[in-house]
Design an enzyme around this catalytic site. Structure first.
Site, PDB file in Angstrom:
ATOM      1  N   GLU A 256      -7.688  -6.612   3.264  1.00 16.48           N
ATOM      2  CA  GLU A 256      -6.534  -5.805   2.884  1.00 16.48           C
ATOM      3  C   GLU A 256      -6.371  -4.754   3.965  1.00 16.48           C
ATOM      4  O   GLU A 256      -7.182  -3.848   4.098  1.00 16.48           O
ATOM      5  CB  GLU A 256      -6.760  -5.168   1.514  1.00 16.48           C
ATOM      6  CG  GLU A 256      -5.489  -4.577   0.907  1.00 16.48           C
ATOM      7  CD  GLU A 256      -5.384  -3.075   1.096  1.00 16.48           C
ATOM      8  OE1 GLU A 256      -4.597  -2.659   1.978  1.00 16.48           O
ATOM      9  OE2 GLU A 256      -6.066  -2.342   0.381  1.00 16.48           O
ATOM     10  N   CYS A 290      -2.289   3.129   2.143  1.00 14.09           N
ATOM     11  CA  CYS A 290      -1.864   1.865   2.758  1.00 14.09           C
ATOM     12  C   CYS A 290      -0.540   1.371   2.181  1.00 14.09           C
ATOM     13  O   CYS A 290       0.225   0.703   2.868  1.00 14.09           O
ATOM     14  CB  CYS A 290      -2.951   0.807   2.620  1.00 14.09           C
ATOM     15  SG  CYS A 290      -3.448   0.475   0.923  1.00 14.09           S
TER      16      CYS A 290
END
Length: 511
Positions: A256, A290
């Site tokens: 990720e 993020c």
């Protein structure tokens, strides 16, 4: 600043190794000192986890659920303690740290409750040609999962892998970021504390969730230590290094990575809600998220009104080092240069600073920056910022907004504000998650898978997909009764012809 953070143990595999300090980014004070694990020590921790993995898996779904529930109750009773530690190591406000812990409590509950239904043995269809067999599928734990965690959300993000991998029956070896190792130590120690209470005298219970600390070399050693999968969260550049290292032993990975998430504003959007979401999504946690909002594409007919609302809100937001500040410092000092470079590039190429500007960067803090009319090939639009800045660009219509949002090499999350066509617009975005008339809401929902595409990575945490990410599917066929067996050289010569005719009869009609 004095810390009450727990000190790492001086015994065990890390005894005698080199050490490093974790620092409070607000004032540079030492939070705690940690061992820098060598490759040999990392292998030893993995070996201990391997020895404990079978016991943990054999507890079954109900046994693991009860122990995860006990850990959840401990987190509830000590939320303030963990939140204070997160605030020390990241500099973020206490309330932001508390949100992390509360979200993890919710995920712990969901993973423990739903693991059995998602992973347990179930019947599958054998098919018309194999009616004399039963078919089942179940999802078996991998064994030992290595987790490489980030510093921006040092509880919530790695626990998205840890919690689901534990619920699936795996042992864990966790390497937290070198910026937030004390948080990692706290998580490991409290889980061991829980197992000492539920399973007294069980020596290997303390190794179900192990810890290694250090910098990149320690992470590389974990990738090479014989774990069955590595879950990584961090930058795209580092993800490529992790993948290359894991490829040496064909160790599977879940990655990720970063994002350049876009918020799209249609002509019929609630502009007050959209502006509030844009500012919070871009500025919360000092923009070090993020799935934070880094780009906004707003339809021309409402662009000026929307931009005014964003500017008014952003102008009232200020960072600081106090526990109740709006947001804290830039945790990683090297990021300050990246933020400055992006602001400079945007302004030098014709962009406008609606709020803030070059003067907004003053280490270790960055004041809010709102940029408008920035060229799409500027690094402020193409590259991840990880700071409290946002680019607002106008588009002729929502179709152009979708096109520009999808032009990024990243594809993590996104947001859409529209009264009529929200879902329709959302499903056109090339990313893993979308919030409609909200921002980042998907991350707070344990049932929804979390992950991206493109340079944002692959694989999923959270939800049923997240549970299955840390398992191997086991398919089993079992013959129910004796009949003509095609899978043998002893079959009569007419069997294959008969099967061919039967297949034609069955499937010519079926759709």
């Amino acid at each position: 600043m004095t810390s009450t953070a727990p000190k790492p143990a001086s015994t065990g595999p890390a005894a005698g190794s080199d050490t490093f300090d974790s620092l409070d980014p607000r004032d540079g004070s030492v939070v705690a000192t940690h061992p820098r694990h060598t490759p040999a020590q990392v292998k030893a921790v993995v070996a201990q986890a391997r020895a404990a993995a079978d016991w943990w898996a054999d507890l079954g779904f109900d046994g693991r659920r009860s122990r995860l529930a006990a850990w959840r109750r401990l987190l509830i009773s000590r939320t303030d303690e963990l939140a204070a530690l997160v605030s020390h190591e990241t500099g973020k406000p206490l309330d932001d740290a508390r949100i992390e812990v509360v979200l993890v409590i919710d995920h712990l509950h969901w993973a423990g409750k739903h693991a059995k239904a998602a992973l347990g043995r179930r019947r599958a269809e054998a098919g018309a040609l194999m009616v004399n067999h039963t078919a089942t599928i179940e999802y078996r734990p991998l064994g030992v999962v290595g987790v490489l965690g980030p510093w921006n959300y040092p509880v919530f993000t790695p626990m998205g892998s840890i919690v689901y991998a534990l619920a699936a029956g795996n042992a864990i070896v966790f390497k937290p970021s070198e910026l937030t190792p004390t948080v990692g130590r706290w998580l490991v120690d409290t889980f061991a504390e829980v197992l000492r209470g539920t399973d007294p005298g069980r020596d290997d219970a303390g190794h179900v969730f192990g810890l290694v600390t250090g910098e990149g070399e320690t992470g590389a050693a974990l990738c090479r230590a014989g774990v069955d999968k590595v879950a990584f969260t961090g930058s795209t550049a580092t993800a490529k290094k992790v993948m290359a290292t894991c490829a040496e032993s064909l160790t599977p990975v879940l990655v990720e990575c970063g994002g350049k998430d876009a918020l799209l504003v249609d002509h019929d959007a609630d502009l007050d809600d959209a502006a509030a979401a844009a500012v919070w999504g871009a500025m919360s946690n000092a923009g070090q998220t993020c799935v934070g909002v880094e780009r906004v594409y707003v339809v021309e007919s409402v662009a000026e009104v929307f931009l005014d609302k964003v500017a008014q809100r952003a102008a009232t937001v200020r960072p600081g080092g106090e526990p109740r500040s709006i947001y804290g410092p830039i945790t990683m000092p090297s990021q300050l240069g990246i933020i400055s470079d992006q602001i400079d590039d945007a302004l030098s190429r014709g962009g406008r600073a609606v709020v803030g500007g070059r003067e907004s960067v003053h280490a270790p803090y960055v004041d809010p920056v709102v940029l408008a009319d920035v060229p799409e090939d500027s690094i402020a639009v193409t590259d991840e910022t990880f700071g409290p800045t946002v680019v607002v660009n106008r588009v002729r219509d929502i179709d152009e907004a979708v096109e520009r949002a999808n032009a990024s090499r990243y594809g993590l999350g996104g947001s859409v504000f529209a009264k009529k066509r929200g879902y329709e617009i959302a499903r056109r975005l090339r990313c893993g998650m979308v919030s409609v008339n909200g921002v980042i809401a998907f991350a707070a929902m344990p049932s929804l898978p979390f992950g991206g595409v493109g340079d944002s990575g692959f694989g999923r945490i959270h939800g049923r997909d997240g549970l299955r990410e840390f398992t191997r599917p086991l398919a089993v066929s079992e013959r129910r009764f004796k009949s003509i067996n095609v899978m043998t050289f002893d079959r009569p010569g007419w069997v294959v012809k008969a099967m061919t005719v039967l297949a034609g009869l069955i499937y010519r009609r079926n759709r």
